[in-house]
Enzyme design. Structure first.
Site, short mmCIF file in Angstrom:
data_model
loop_
_atom_site.label_atom_id
_atom_site.label_comp_id
_atom_site.label_asym_id
_atom_site.label_seq_id
_atom_site.Cartn_x
_atom_site.Cartn_y
_atom_site.Cartn_z
N TYR A 132 19.54 25.95 36.24
CA TYR A 132 19.02 24.68 36.77
C TYR A 132 20.18 23.77 37.15
CZ TYR A 132 16.04 20.47 36.88
OH TYR A 132 15.38 19.32 37.24
N LYS A 160 17.73 27.22 40.51
CA LYS A 160 16.93 26.06 40.92
C LYS A 160 17.91 25.05 41.48
CE LYS A 160 13.65 22.63 39.15
NZ LYS A 160 13.47 21.69 38.06
#
Length: 298
Positions: A132, A160
């Site tokens: 992330y 992400k």
């Protein structure tokens, strides 16, 4: 699991300061019924950083229990590696299909700090991991070189990434560059709801969505249109939602969807962990008007 729409619900807080388990379970069931492709429990929208280990473990179990077979990705970020490892263990014991890790820190992190974190965590995992990259929250910006190093670690299955360039050609070129950089086994997902369609139309595999955690239907419509190659319709629908994106930009997505969930009666009026206060009365009234105007109330 790392394609399509990943919906990130709130973790509502009850009046006593603990997790409102009934409201959270209902949110998860609502997402499963809507047909989202995965559910992201304990992401930034899920306020993971404000919860105890015990609360996070309980939320992970509730998410899996009420997801009706929809894959659940559990956020495991924490300040110390030992606490990340504990969160990973709890998520796996809860039956999570994957985990999501942002490099959270108080002191600034170096690339080696971050690589070491992911190296230790992936060595202990038995489920896939999403890297992330959220510089707005973590104040750490991944380099392409670090992406490539992390992608070679075991269990790393997806990135992400933050919003892509506004120019469609530049956005597509960026995604194509990442494809060349990463193994075929690593998916690329977009975050930043206002720019999500830009990422999907540029070739991203998934949208990790704040909006979808409270309003799954319009988010699903955007994703399915992009997947079907209906790029212009998806762009037009995203433009229709611009008043909501403006509120996200002004107040932050968490505060907006928290107020929206309360407006819809999905949670109590106060549903954020202190010291987060949420929107004031005037701002909530404006949000309610936007919800009605955009026909998001059904």
């Amino acid at each position: 699991m790392f394609t399509g729409l990943s919906a990130f619900p709130l973790t509502p807080v009850a009046g006593n300061g603990g997790v409102d388990e009934r409201a959270f379970a209902a949110l998860v069931r609502r997402l499963a019924a809507a047909g989202v492709d995965s559910i992201g429990a304990l992401g930034s929208t899920g306020s993971y950083a404000y919860l105890t280990r015990e609360e996070r473990a309980r939320v992970a179990r509730l998410a899996v229990e009420h997801a009706d077979g929809v894959p659940v990705i559990v956020g495991i970020g924490a300040l110390r590696t030992r606490h990340v490892l504990q969160a990973a263990e709890d998520a796996q014991n809860a039956g999570a299909s994957g985990v999501l890790l942002a490099p959270v820190s108080y002191q600034p992190l170096t690339d080696e700090d971050v690589f070491g974190l992911f190296e230790e965590v992936t060595a202990a995992l038995s489920v896939p991991l999403v890297v992330y990259d959220n510089p707005r929250t973590t104040h750490f910006a991944f380099t392409d070189e670090l992406y490539a190093r992390l992608a070679r670690l075991p269990r790393v299955a997806a990135l992400k990434i933050p919003p892509l360039p506004a120019d469609p050609g530049s956005a597509r070129a960026r995604v194509e560059h990442l494809r060349r950089l990463l193994p075929d086994t690593v998916a690329v997902g977009i975050s930043g709801d206002a720019a999500a369609v830009r990422g999907l139309n540029a070739g991203c595999d998934a949208w990790y969505s704040v909006l979808a955690g409270t309003f799954p239907e319009p988010a699903l419509a955007l994703v399915r249109a992009a997947q079907a190659g209906q790029h212009r319709w998806a762009e037009e629908e995203s433009r229709r939602l611009q008043p909501l994106w403006d509120l996200f930009a002004r107040h932050g997505g968490l505060r907006v969807v928290a107020a929206a969930a309360a407006h819809l009666g999905l949670t109590a009026h106060r549903n954020l962990p202190l010291p987060l206060r949420g929107l004031d009365a005037e701002e909530r009234s404006h949000l309610a008007t936007v919800i009605e105007r955009l026909r998001l109330h059904t």
